[in-house]
Design an enzyme around this catalytic site. Sequence first.
Site, mmCIF file in Angstrom:
data_model
loop_
_atom_site.group_PDB
_atom_site.id
_atom_site.type_symbol
_atom_site.label_atom_id
_atom_site.label_comp_id
_atom_site.label_asym_id
_atom_site.label_seq_id
_atom_site.Cartn_x
_atom_site.Cartn_y
_atom_site.Cartn_z
ATOM 1 N N GLU A 1 0.832 -1.209 0.000
ATOM 2 C CA GLU A 1 0.000 0.000 0.000
ATOM 3 C C GLU A 1 0.867 1.260 0.000
ATOM 4 O O GLU A 1 1.919 1.306 0.627
ATOM 5 C CB GLU A 1 -0.903 0.056 1.244
ATOM 6 C CG GLU A 1 -1.862 -1.098 1.402
ATOM 7 C CD GLU A 1 -3.058 -1.051 0.473
ATOM 8 O OE1 GLU A 1 -3.239 -0.020 -0.215
ATOM 9 O OE2 GLU A 1 -3.811 -2.041 0.450
ATOM 10 N N THR A 2 0.377 2.269 -0.705
ATOM 11 C CA THR A 2 0.881 3.633 -0.598
ATOM 12 C C THR A 2 -0.285 4.511 -0.161
ATOM 13 O O THR A 2 -1.361 4.481 -0.783
ATOM 14 C CB THR A 2 1.445 4.136 -1.934
ATOM 15 O OG1 THR A 2 2.575 3.343 -2.302
ATOM 16 C CG2 THR A 2 1.869 5.600 -1.832
#
Length: 259
Positions: free
Chosen positions: A46-47
């Site tokens: 995830e970002t």
Amino acid sequence: MKLPIYQIDAFASKPFEGNPAAVCPLDAWLPDALMQLIAEENNLSETAFFVATEEGFHIRWFTPTTEVDLCGHATLAAAYVLFECLGFDQDTIVFDSRSGLLPVTREGDLLLLDFPAQPAEACETPIQIQHAFGIEPVECLRAEDYLVVFELEEDLLLADPNLELLRELDGRGVILTAPSDTYDFVSRFFAPKLGIDEDPVTGSSFTQLAPYWAVRLGCSKLYAKQLSSRGGEVRCELDGDRVFIAGGAVKYLQGEIEV
């Protein structure tokens, strides 16, 4: 244009454990396509991107392939950046998101996520899950993810799923769980359809795990471990229609993106 970026190990007490997430504080939203390209380039599960609002912060999360509705470890990482790197001086941060308001409170060395509970309902075990793991689960349930319950912790340790079969499933991913002698329960999480073969520590999975185990064990406060190669310990508590999920975080790197 230069953008700040942090990489934070969430649900960790030291670097190289827990789940790494990238965090990009923004002054204003970038085009969706650019945020997706940044997440793909980061190649982490995830970002997180966030923008300040009058009430707090708006947060969004991207895997390497798509935007998702809820992410625990990247929310914890974003809160860590605000508290420890950007000087946020209150005890609670309120993130607005696709999944509603998500408060995060600083409690000593831990950060406490306040997330919506997602109780799973019993369902037939999809044939893809039966074939992917080669072992019949004790129980199969479904909410945002499939929640697949096995008899023994060893079943989870030995699991080596056929990821192509898991990509055929509807829903976000597959949570495996079993009782444990050391913890209240253990788990693993697979979401190959989202570009995440196996996630190291999946905070949002505990919105399904906590309601299941609270009923099964007859207690609302639970201590768990996600059995990925990096591993991560999670404390969670079911409180009505909310789940409190607590963990630590550490900064691994800080830099700039040139776009």
